[in-house]
Scaffold this motif. Structure first.
Motif, PDB file in Angstrom:
ATOM      1  N   PHE A   1       0.939  -1.086   0.057  1.00  0.00           N
ATOM      2  CA  PHE A   1      -0.045  -0.001   0.033  1.00  0.00           C
ATOM      3  C   PHE A   1       0.906   1.295   0.022  1.00  0.00           C
ATOM      4  N   ILE A   2       0.895   1.975  -1.153  1.00  0.00           N
ATOM      5  CA  ILE A   2       1.749   3.115  -1.268  1.00  0.00           C
ATOM      6  C   ILE A   2       1.018   4.183  -1.051  1.00  0.00           C
ATOM      7  N   VAL A   3       1.422   5.115  -0.292  1.00  0.00           N
ATOM      8  CA  VAL A   3       0.786   6.325   0.385  1.00  0.00           C
ATOM      9  C   VAL A   3       1.255   7.642  -0.229  1.00  0.00           C
ATOM     10  N   LEU A   4       0.744   8.393  -0.803  1.00  0.00           N
ATOM     11  CA  LEU A   4       1.170   9.580  -1.534  1.00  0.00           C
ATOM     12  C   LEU A   4       0.461  11.083  -0.696  1.00  0.00           C
ATOM     13  N   VAL A   5       1.774  11.839  -0.382  1.00  0.00           N
ATOM     14  CA  VAL A   5       1.227  13.038   0.059  1.00  0.00           C
ATOM     15  C   VAL A   5       1.976  14.130  -0.178  1.00  0.00           C
ATOM     16  N   ASP A   6       1.631  15.303  -0.127  1.00  0.00           N
ATOM     17  CA  ASP A   6       2.525  16.549   0.132  1.00  0.00           C
ATOM     18  C   ASP A   6       3.009  16.954   1.623  1.00  0.00           C
ATOM     19  N   HIS A   7       3.979  17.536   1.743  1.00  0.00           N
ATOM     20  CA  HIS A   7       4.522  17.734   3.101  1.00  0.00           C
ATOM     21  C   HIS A   7       3.516  18.462   4.212  1.00  0.00           C
ATOM     22  N   THR A   8       2.677  18.993   3.530  1.00  0.00           N
ATOM     23  CA  THR A   8       1.669  19.278   4.645  1.00  0.00           C
ATOM     24  C   THR A   8       0.731  18.538   5.297  1.00  0.00           C
ATOM     25  N   LYS A   9       0.695  17.257   4.887  1.00  0.00           N
ATOM     26  CA  LYS A   9       0.056  16.178   5.276  1.00  0.00           C
ATOM     27  C   LYS A   9       0.583  15.622   6.682  1.00  0.00           C
ATOM     28  N   CYS A  10       1.715  15.930   6.886  1.00  0.00           N
ATOM     29  CA  CYS A  10       2.598  14.897   7.963  1.00  0.00           C
ATOM     30  C   CYS A  10       2.562  16.028   9.038  1.00  0.00           C
ATOM     31  N   VAL A  11       1.864  15.099  10.166  1.00  0.00           N
ATOM     32  CA  VAL A  11       1.713  15.766  11.354  1.00  0.00           C
ATOM     33  C   VAL A  11       2.262  14.923  12.575  1.00  0.00           C
ATOM     34  N   PRO A  12       2.528  15.717  13.799  1.00  0.00           N
ATOM     35  CA  PRO A  12       2.958  14.726  14.891  1.00  0.00           C
ATOM     36  C   PRO A  12       2.008  13.859  15.369  1.00  0.00           C
ATOM     37  N   VAL A  13       0.741  14.052  15.605  1.00  0.00           N
ATOM     38  CA  VAL A  13      -0.186  13.349  16.081  1.00  0.00           C
ATOM     39  C   VAL A  13      -1.659  13.585  15.027  1.00  0.00           C
ATOM     40  N   LEU A  14      -2.444  12.696  14.907  1.00  0.00           N
ATOM     41  CA  LEU A  14      -3.415  12.564  14.030  1.00  0.00           C
ATOM     42  C   LEU A  14      -4.913  13.594  14.784  1.00  0.00           C
ATOM     43  N   GLY A  15      -5.455  14.228  14.315  1.00  0.00           N
ATOM     44  CA  GLY A  15      -6.627  14.863  14.640  1.00  0.00           C
ATOM     45  C   GLY A  15      -6.663  16.407  14.132  1.00  0.00           C
ATOM     46  N   LYS A  16      -7.227  17.184  14.992  1.00  0.00           N
ATOM     47  CA  LYS A  16      -7.648  18.533  14.915  1.00  0.00           C
ATOM     48  C   LYS A  16      -6.284  19.256  14.246  1.00  0.00           C
ATOM     49  N   PRO A  17      -6.490  20.143  13.016  1.00  0.00           N
ATOM     50  CA  PRO A  17      -7.690  20.523  12.609  1.00  0.00           C
ATOM     51  C   PRO A  17      -8.373  19.560  11.813  1.00  0.00           C
ATOM     52  N   MET A  18      -7.785  18.223  11.356  1.00  0.00           N
ATOM     53  CA  MET A  18      -8.621  17.451  10.298  1.00  0.00           C
ATOM     54  C   MET A  18      -9.410  16.686  11.029  1.00  0.00           C
ATOM     55  N   PRO A  19     -10.849  16.683  10.813  1.00  0.00           N
ATOM     56  CA  PRO A  19     -11.799  15.690  11.403  1.00  0.00           C
ATOM     57  C   PRO A  19     -11.560  14.176  10.816  1.00  0.00           C
ATOM     58  N   LEU A  20     -11.938  13.525  11.490  1.00  0.00           N
ATOM     59  CA  LEU A  20     -11.939  11.989  11.173  1.00  0.00           C
ATOM     60  C   LEU A  20     -13.231  11.517  10.442  1.00  0.00           C
ATOM     61  N   PRO A  21     -13.275  11.278   9.129  1.00  0.00           N
ATOM     62  CA  PRO A  21     -14.475  10.705   8.583  1.00  0.00           C
ATOM     63  C   PRO A  21     -14.973   9.682   9.175  1.00  0.00           C
ATOM     64  N   VAL A  22     -16.372   9.324   9.388  1.00  0.00           N
ATOM     65  CA  VAL A  22     -16.878   7.960   9.785  1.00  0.00           C
ATOM     66  C   VAL A  22     -17.964   7.869   9.069  1.00  0.00           C
ATOM     67  N   GLU A  23     -18.049   6.678   8.344  1.00  0.00           N
ATOM     68  CA  GLU A  23     -19.025   6.394   7.497  1.00  0.00           C
ATOM     69  C   GLU A  23     -20.200   5.882   8.050  1.00  0.00           C
ATOM     70  N   VAL A  24     -21.592   6.173   8.146  1.00  0.00           N
ATOM     71  CA  VAL A  24     -22.731   5.605   8.836  1.00  0.00           C
ATOM     72  C   VAL A  24     -23.648   5.408   7.975  1.00  0.00           C
ATOM     73  N   THR A  25     -24.529   4.531   8.333  1.00  0.00           N
ATOM     74  CA  THR A  25     -26.024   4.236   7.773  1.00  0.00           C
ATOM     75  C   THR A  25     -26.603   5.460   7.856  1.00  0.00           C
ATOM     76  N   PRO A  26     -27.658   5.921   6.924  1.00  0.00           N
ATOM     77  CA  PRO A  26     -28.414   6.798   7.051  1.00  0.00           C
ATOM     78  C   PRO A  26     -29.394   6.527   8.003  1.00  0.00           C
ATOM     79  N   PHE A  27     -30.007   5.228   8.130  1.00  0.00           N
ATOM     80  CA  PHE A  27     -30.948   4.801   9.082  1.00  0.00           C
ATOM     81  C   PHE A  27     -30.196   5.262  10.532  1.00  0.00           C
TER      82      PHE A  27
END
Ligand code: 5RP
Length: 239
Positions: free
Chosen positions: A123-149
């Motif tokens: 699995f090869i992951v491609l990013v630009d340098h702005t995506k590297c962070v010391p810890v995951l989270g704010k300001p990027m929200p974590l997307p969670v996929e849910v059922t509409p129901f």
């Protein structure tokens, strides 16, 4: 290869150089998972050129958007409803931490992206340098996929984990994934233990998938103003 013209924006140049560098990992005859997003698009454009010059590959797209682009570029696709063994999957990310754990799903394709990443030997992951962070989270929200129901029930339980969920909208209406689900963007201050957090998310009824990709990265390609940096990671767990 005809390179994309350089952009005055260093982030865009980072995306382009990471995307084009990934081409070196694609061998003739490969079965390739095709990610989604603006970084992977540079990889797809470069791959399409190679295919038109004679490289033989088959792709599995992670979104309708990627499938459409792959068709335009004449990259042959495998059937969606099949068992594929992929040599490699190439995808972008919204955040990468020092252990190569990721937040993905900014484009809403996290479910297919995780299925395809799990089906690939690497699995090869491609990013630009702005995506590297010391810890995951704010300001990027974590997307969670849910059922509409019953989605507000899932939202309530996500909130109990200490985050602030927001139902994703696009152009004034609720955003629907390719699978017909909704996305709750969960703003969490910091995800100190992504392994444990992923397990807690997966226990919530109505959660279809989440955007944490933990121990999945095989190779990280970072495009930055001082060049392309490639790291081979040892932490990948094979599904
Ligand atoms: C889509 C994704 C993308 O890979 C992620 O959002 C990064 O996108 P971009 O390269 O446009 O910044 O996970 O669901």
């Amino acid at each position: 290869m005809t390179l994309s013209p350089p952009s005055p924006d260093p982030q865009e140049n980072g995306k382009r150089s990471a995307g084009e560098a990934a081409l070196d990992f694609i061998q003739d005859g490969a079965r390739v998972g095709l990610g989604t997003g603006s970084t992977v698009k540079y990889f797809l454009l470069a791959l399409g050129e190679r295919v038109q010059a004679g490289l033989r590959v088959h792709g599995v797209p992670t979104s309708r958007e990627t499938a459409e682009l792959a068709r335009q570029l004449r990259i042959p696709l495998l059937p969606e409803q099949a068992e594929w063994t992929l040599d490699v999957a190439v995808d972008g990310a919204d955040q990468v931490d020092p252990h190569f754990h990721l937040i993905k799903g900014g484009g809403g394709a996290l479910l297919r992206e995780k299925i395809v990443a799990a089906a690939a030997r690497t699995f090869i992951v491609l990013v630009d340098h702005t995506k590297c962070v010391p810890v995951l989270g704010k300001p990027m929200p974590l997307p969670v996929e849910v059922t509409p129901f019953g989605w507000p029930q899932s939202a309530k339980q996500l909130q109990a984990l200490g985050g602030v969920p927001t139902l994703r909208e696009k152009q004034g209406t609720v955003f629907e994934t390719d699978g017909g689900h909704y996305i709750l963007d969960l703003l969490v201050d910091s995800i100190e233990d992504p392994v444990q957090f992923e397990a807690r998310l997966n226990r919530i009824p109505g959660v279809v998938e989440n955007g944490l990709f933990v121990n999945r990265t095989s190779t990280l390609i970072i495009g930055s103003p001082d060049g392309v940096h490639i790291t081979h990671c040892s932490s990948r767990s094979v599904s």
